[in-house]
Each structure stands twice: as C-alpha cells, then as structure tokens.
Design a protein around this motif. Structure first.
Motif, PDB file in Angstrom:
ATOM      1  N   GLU A   1      38.580  -7.997 -65.017  1.00  7.55           N
ATOM      2  CA  GLU A   1      37.191  -7.452 -66.232  1.00  7.55           C
ATOM      3  C   GLU A   1      37.138  -5.977 -65.071  1.00  7.55           C
ATOM      4  OE1 GLU A   1      34.439 -10.962 -68.307  1.00  7.55           O
ATOM      5  OE2 GLU A   1      34.379 -10.741 -65.743  1.00  7.55           O
ATOM      6  N   ALA A   2      36.855  -5.645 -64.340  1.00  7.21           N
ATOM      7  CA  ALA A   2      36.443  -4.857 -64.000  1.00  7.21           C
ATOM      8  C   ALA A   2      37.315  -4.122 -63.932  1.00  7.21           C
ATOM      9  CB  ALA A   2      36.250  -4.743 -62.182  1.00  7.21           C
ATOM     10  N   ARG A   3      38.839  -3.673 -63.809  1.00  8.84           N
ATOM     11  CA  ARG A   3      40.063  -3.294 -64.251  1.00  8.84           C
ATOM     12  C   ARG A   3      39.889  -2.285 -65.359  1.00  8.84           C
ATOM     13  NH1 ARG A   3      43.157  -5.554 -59.808  1.00  8.84           N
ATOM     14  NH2 ARG A   3      44.185  -3.945 -58.501  1.00  8.84           N
ATOM     15  N   ASN A   4      39.880  -3.186 -66.614  1.00  4.11           N
ATOM     16  CA  ASN A   4      39.800  -3.213 -67.673  1.00  4.11           C
ATOM     17  C   ASN A   4      38.504  -2.720 -68.895  1.00  4.11           C
ATOM     18  OD1 ASN A   4      42.221  -4.493 -67.988  1.00  4.11           O
ATOM     19  ND2 ASN A   4      40.971  -6.579 -69.282  1.00  4.11           N
ATOM     20  N   LEU A   5      37.803  -3.076 -67.588  1.00  2.00           N
ATOM     21  CA  LEU A   5      35.882  -2.361 -68.044  1.00  2.00           C
ATOM     22  C   LEU A   5      36.031  -0.773 -68.003  1.00  2.00           C
ATOM     23  CD1 LEU A   5      32.924  -2.358 -68.323  1.00  2.00           C
ATOM     24  CD2 LEU A   5      32.370  -2.805 -66.180  1.00  2.00           C
ATOM     25  N   MET A   6      36.838  -0.570 -66.410  1.00  3.38           N
ATOM     26  CA  MET A   6      36.690   1.267 -65.729  1.00  3.38           C
ATOM     27  C   MET A   6      37.748   1.690 -67.374  1.00  3.38           C
ATOM     28  SD  MET A   6      34.063   1.184 -63.874  1.00  3.38           S
ATOM     29  CE  MET A   6      33.364   0.062 -63.426  1.00  3.38           C
ATOM     30  N   ASP A   7      38.452   1.452 -67.277  1.00  4.45           N
ATOM     31  CA  ASP A   7      39.470   1.948 -68.598  1.00  4.45           C
ATOM     32  C   ASP A   7      38.483   2.393 -69.551  1.00  4.45           C
ATOM     33  OD1 ASP A   7      41.867   1.807 -66.779  1.00  4.45           O
ATOM     34  OD2 ASP A   7      42.732  -0.295 -67.759  1.00  4.45           O
ATOM     35  N   LEU A   8      37.470   1.600 -69.894  1.00  8.97           N
ATOM     36  CA  LEU A   8      37.071   2.175 -71.549  1.00  8.97           C
ATOM     37  C   LEU A   8      36.033   3.011 -70.751  1.00  8.97           C
ATOM     38  CD1 LEU A   8      36.231   1.151 -73.747  1.00  8.97           C
ATOM     39  CD2 LEU A   8      34.802  -0.859 -73.289  1.00  8.97           C
ATOM     40  N   VAL A   9      35.238   2.299 -69.636  1.00  5.05           N
ATOM     41  CA  VAL A   9      34.788   3.928 -69.228  1.00  5.05           C
ATOM     42  C   VAL A   9      34.895   5.481 -68.737  1.00  5.05           C
ATOM     43  CG1 VAL A   9      33.367   4.212 -67.225  1.00  5.05           C
ATOM     44  CG2 VAL A   9      32.655   1.794 -68.223  1.00  5.05           C
ATOM     45  N   LYS A  10      35.801   5.406 -68.863  1.00  2.45           N
ATOM     46  CA  LYS A  10      37.127   6.757 -68.601  1.00  2.45           C
ATOM     47  C   LYS A  10      37.341   7.042 -70.400  1.00  2.45           C
ATOM     48  CE  LYS A  10      40.668   9.127 -66.495  1.00  2.45           C
ATOM     49  NZ  LYS A  10      41.712   8.039 -64.657  1.00  2.45           N
ATOM     50  N   GLU A  11      37.437   6.443 -71.317  1.00  2.00           N
ATOM     51  CA  GLU A  11      37.724   6.347 -72.580  1.00  2.00           C
ATOM     52  C   GLU A  11      36.363   7.192 -73.186  1.00  2.00           C
ATOM     53  OE1 GLU A  11      38.493   4.653 -76.529  1.00  2.00           O
ATOM     54  OE2 GLU A  11      39.366   3.569 -74.558  1.00  2.00           O
ATOM     55  N   LYS A  12      35.470   6.535 -72.516  1.00  2.00           N
ATOM     56  CA  LYS A  12      34.455   6.450 -73.548  1.00  2.00           C
ATOM     57  C   LYS A  12      33.446   7.199 -72.546  1.00  2.00           C
ATOM     58  CE  LYS A  12      35.032   3.516 -77.170  1.00  2.00           C
ATOM     59  NZ  LYS A  12      35.289   4.179 -78.243  1.00  2.00           N
TER      60      LYS A  12
END
Length: 214
Positions: free
Chosen positions: A97-108
């Motif tokens: 969750e943490a890693r996938n969240l940070m991918d999305l945070v960077k994208e958005k």
C-alpha cells in the motif's frame, strides 16, 4: 528500540489535530468499517480534499468488501463526488500500500496527505508510508487521522488478504502485535530485505517534530 521514543511517537500520533490536506488515503482494514467510512465522510465535508484515495483491491481481507463497496458508500451515504475517489494499484499488505500510494502521489503531484487507519494500525501505517516516501525521494506533509472512538477490549477477527490463518484477538492485543511488526520489519528492511518497508519510531518522531516546528 527505545521505549520512551516509541511512547512519544504514539502519543504524538494520537494527539494530531485534523487539518486540510490535498489527499486522504485510507489504509484497507475492515474492523471499524462503518466508523471509518463515517469518518472519511466527515473529513470530506470538513476539508474537501482533491482526492480520496483507496486501496484498489476488491476485497479488504479475504472475504470482506473492498474498493467498489467503499467507493459506493462514500458516494451514496456521504456525498463524496465519484471523480475524486481514486484507487492505488491493488495491494495485499501495508508495505505494498505504501509503495503504491507514493507512486500515485508522485503521479498526481500531491504535496500534503492525510492517512486514515484504525487505531491499532495507524502507527505502522504511518511508518510504512514515511519509509516509502523517503524511498521515492518525496517530501510530503503527512498527518495521521484516526476514527475518534474505539473499544480497545472488543474481540476482533482478522482474515488476512495476504493469506495465513484467521487471527482472533482484542484490539489492544492487535495494537501490541503491530508494535512487534514495526520492530521486526524495520530490522528486516535495514538488513536489505526489499519485501519490508517501515521507518523506525525515531525517524517517525523526528519527522513529526520537524513538520510541527515548520
């Protein structure tokens, strides 16, 4: 691990005030599901974030409702606009969750983030998100958000998404188990095991103190 630092971190996390953030991420957990959904609705009405972010799994725990159910409840019962509810890539544990969240945070391009989880899990959730943030070389303003009331002595049953036997315990027992996981997973991560990602209590406390002091 220094117990005084851990105690200070737990006290700090549970005393953080709600504040406006660009995104709100909800760690997948089915205990206190109704209370958590109500709390997300409250946060939306209070702060109107750009995004409410959920784990994209269709089942949180093996046999319990996930992304589509939570999204529908937020829309129908709490007035959250459908377009602001977005998923991370499905993740079966907190580290994913943490890693996938940070991918999305960077994208958005999200710069401030509220993370929501049940009281038993919020400390490890925060430390996992902090470690993933550092891994991705991001600098977010993270705050921890916890549904306001909990019966620590209520019995709960956890049917882990990642497999393994069902776990029956009380919430206070689960909180103690989460602290043990923090120690174990941080040690494994520092030893080079990429399956684990969790910051130390020392890192977590320093981060929150730095954000508090500007």
């Amino acid at each position: 691990m220094n117990p005084d630092i851990l105690s200070a971190l737990v006290t700090k996390i549970f005393s953080l005030e709600e504040k406006s953030t660009e995104g709100i991420f909800v760690h997948a957990w089915n205990d206190l599901r109704s209370e958590t959904l109500d709390y997300i609705g409250h946060l939306y009405q209070q702060f109107h974030p750009r995004y409410i972010i959920l784990n994209g799994l269709e089942h949180y725990e093996l046999d319990r409702p996930g992304f589509s159910y939570w999204k529908d409840v937020l829309i129908k019962d709490h007035g959250v606009p459908e377009e602001i509810i977005i998923p991370i890539a499905p993740a079966v544990n907190t580290g994913e969750e943490a890693r996938n969240l940070m991918d999305l945070v960077k994208e958005k391009n999200i710069l401030s983030l509220g993370i929501v989880s049940v009281p038993m899990h919020i400390v490890r959730a925060f430390l996992s998100d902090l470690a993933a943030m550092n891994e991705k070389n991001l600098d977010l303003d993270i705050t921890c958000l916890v549904p306001p009331s909990v019966n620590w002595f209520a019995k709960i049953e956890i049917n882990h998404t990642s497999g393994g036997p069902k776990e029956t315990t009380i919430r206070l027992g689960r909180f103690a188990a989460e602290i043990a996981r923090i120690i174990e997973y941080n040690k494994a991560m520092l030893g080079g095991d990429k399956r684990f990602i969790v910051a130390s209590p020392e890192e977590g406390l320093k981060y929150l103190q730095r954000k508090e002091n500007g």
